[in-house]
Scaffold this active site. Structure first.
Site, PDB file in Angstrom:
ATOM      1  N   ASP A 200       7.720  12.368   6.371  1.00  0.00           N
ATOM      2  CA  ASP A 200       7.640  11.175   5.533  1.00  0.00           C
ATOM      3  C   ASP A 200       8.740  11.170   4.468  1.00  0.00           C
ATOM      4  OD1 ASP A 200       6.014   8.835   4.554  1.00  0.00           O
ATOM      5  OD2 ASP A 200       5.840  10.104   2.776  1.00  0.00           O
ATOM      6  N   GLU A 242      11.211   9.667   9.035  1.00  0.00           N
ATOM      7  CA  GLU A 242      11.039   8.371   8.390  1.00  0.00           C
ATOM      8  C   GLU A 242      12.131   8.241   7.343  1.00  0.00           C
ATOM      9  OE1 GLU A 242       8.411   5.437   5.637  1.00  0.00           O
ATOM     10  OE2 GLU A 242       8.618   7.545   5.164  1.00  0.00           O
ATOM     11  N   ASP A 308       2.653   0.177   6.773  1.00  0.00           N
ATOM     12  CA  ASP A 308       3.282  -0.261   5.525  1.00  0.00           C
ATOM     13  C   ASP A 308       3.643  -1.739   5.616  1.00  0.00           C
ATOM     14  OD1 ASP A 308       3.249   2.099   4.028  1.00  0.00           O
ATOM     15  OD2 ASP A 308       5.019   2.866   5.069  1.00  0.00           O
TER      16      ASP A 308
END
Ligand code: MG
Length: 543
Positions: A200, A242, A308
């Site tokens: 992440d 990511e 998201d």
């Protein structure tokens, strides 16, 4: 390493949102285990689990307070191990979310620092300053909530650095001890049998004065360190990056095949939506033709929507305005620099468009990801805060609580109940009972993709018919050749494709196995319905 991730079809889900087995209103691992047969039926072969670690849940689990503990709402480590075993039985791989950039302020590293100040052995695990002037060049990501990347810690009387919410202090990856701690965490979960980690927010790991603190060389060194350790111990497992960045910076997270195995194709995603509204292939082609080459062992991850907001951080101002105007007229649909909507409502529940968009991510170079619920056309709830509107309970049936839970208490979030997308009409049960349902379409897509390795591994070559509303491309891998044609327009279209490279070949439509007219000469004439696509296997007639 057999590059399994190139042939993967990933299903993204949050365990709390999927199925609640113990009826406490929160989805759990036992519930997910019960629904693995459903996922297998859909045809996916990899699941990506959003964070399930111990957490005060200030950022939906992206604020981890203990990397070795499972949030008790979701079950126990034993449940998690059982899930891994059940996945293995079904040949389903598991990718877990690993939040490496920051921790929760409730993590014992941070709590120790608050208690013991600079004497704490964890002091250098975080980034401190006497004022907010440092790193002025760094942008604020959660711009709707946070006014600064620094927050005052009254006990130690200093500001700490955070790129996300103030309850998530950034870890100091300039400190090798922190980097080594992450390796220990990776080792623990890999040892249990997970197949990969979604790393992440990795562009922000290291900091350096005078920079914007994104994509630093130091950050790439950290990732290379993890990869080296990973390859030495777990050579068949993967990292998924990511990194929401422009194409050039993004591709650097593959390194020379020595950083992440996969990375989300952030630049492509919004351009697919722009191309659709503009009814032209050009925005897609511009991005695809400017993507840097990546190493043989690397792979893009392709997505339309996720947990998201649909991020518009990395598009031009003009493109962002266009996206807002076309897809998020109501300000409630917007969040930070993005759009907090699910796929079906984004495209006004237009089934043809949903099919066309999925056909693109299932046939472009990379590995497709389905966000849970999008396979049945679930809607969102823009009246819920933050990104909760796209994180509502999976809609299994028209029964109470959408069949998600038998709880008589409140669920972790209410299920969607509006007229169009409410669980009474949109649910798994009704999808399974109708042969023409979106679920059954998605199932045919996963099946078709699994029949041809060209989709996951092949080269792509774009054909450019005069009619710019048509997106056409050929995927080639070893003996396989697939022709994909998409009509991006809301009108029926007639056009000619130059198929001179495939003279004397036949086209077999992949879903219905119909044989089309052989390619006699270079021009091949097509007519296509509005918002439609074809996938053809190009077959040599001599065979
Ligand atoms: Mg539960």
């Amino acid at each position: 390493m057999d590059f399994w991730y190139k042939d993967a079809i990933i299903y993204e889900l949050h365990v709390k949102a999927f199925f609640d087995k113990n009826n406490d209103g929160i989805g759990d691992f036992q519930g997910l285990i019960e629904k693995l047969d459903y996922l297998q039926d859909l045809g996916i072969n990899t699941i990506w689990l959003l964070p399930f670690f111990a957490s005060p849940q200030k950022d939906d689990g992206y604020d981890i307070s203990d990397y070795y503990e499972i949030n008790p709402d979701y079950g126990t480590l034993r449940d998690f191990k059982k899930l891994l075993g059940e996945c293995k039985k079904r040949n389903i791989k598991t990718i877990i979310d690993l939040v490496v950039n920051h921790v929760s302020d409730q993590h014992y590293w941070f709590k120790d620092v608050v208690k013991n100040g600079e004497k704490s052995q964890y002091w250098d695990y975080f980034i401190w300053s006497d004022n907010e002037e440092k790193f002025k060049e760094t942008r604020i990501i959660f711009s709707d909530t946070e006014k600064s990347n620094w927050t005052w810690q009254p006990d130690v009387k200093k500001f700490y650095w955070h790129r996300f919410f103030s309850s998530q202090p950034d870890l100091n990856h300039n400190n090798p001890e922190v980097v080594a701690k992450i390796n220990e965490i990776i080792k623990f979960w890999s040892g249990l049998g997970v197949d990969g980690f979604r790393l992440d927010a990795i562009p922000y790991l290291c900091v350096k004065e005078g920079t914007n603190n994104e994509n630093l060389e130091e950050t790439h060194c950290v990732i290379k360190n993890w990869r080296k350790f990973f390859d030495a111990n777990f050579p068949d497992k993967i990292f998924l990056a990511e990194a929401n960045q422009q194409a050039e910076d993004l591709a650097k997270y593959f390194g020379k095949g020595d950083e992440c195995h996969m990375a989300y194709n952030f630049p492509l995603m919004p351009r697919i939506f722009i191309a659709l509204k503009k009814e032209t292939r050009n925005p897609i082609l511009e991005i695809m033709e400017n993507l840097p080459e990546i190493s043989e062992n690397c792979q893009w991850a392709l997505f339309l929507r996720n947990h998201d907001e649909l991020t518009l951080e990395m598009v031009t101002d003009e493109e962002r305005d266009y996206m807002y105007n076309q897809y998020a007229k109501d300000p409630k649909m917007r969040l930070n620099l993005g759009i907090r909507r699910r796929l079906a409502p984004l495209v006004d529940n237009d089934r043809r468009i949903i099919e066309v968009l999925n056909s693109i991510i299932f046939s472009f170079p990379g590995t497709p990801i389905i966000y849970y619920g999008d396979e049945i056309g679930m809607g969102d709830n823009i009246y819920l805060d933050d990104r909760n509107g796209v994180r509502t309970p999976m809609q299994w049936s028209a029964n109470r609580n959408a069949g998600f839970s038998q709880s008589s208490h409140q669920l972790y979030l209410p299920p969607v109940m509006d007229n169009v997308y409410g669980y009474q009409s949109i649910n798994v049960e009704s999808n399974l009972s109708q042969s023409s349902s979106l679920f059954n379409f998605m199932k045919s897509l996963t099946a078709a993709r699994k029949n041809y390795r060209a989709f996951g591994r092949g080269k792509i070559e774009f054909l450019k018919p005069d009619n710019s509303k048509i997106l056409a491309y050929v995927r080639t891998y070893e003996e396989e050749k697939i022709l994909c044609v998409v009509n991006m327009a809301k009108s029926a279209e007639l056009f000619e494709l130059d198929l001179s490279d495939f003279k004397a070949n036949r086209l077999m439509e992949i879903f219905g196995q119909s044989i089309f007219t052989p390619v006699y000469n270079q021009k091949y004439i097509f007519t296509m319905q509005p918002h439609s696509f074809f996938w053809f296997e190009i077959k040599n007639t001599e065979k």
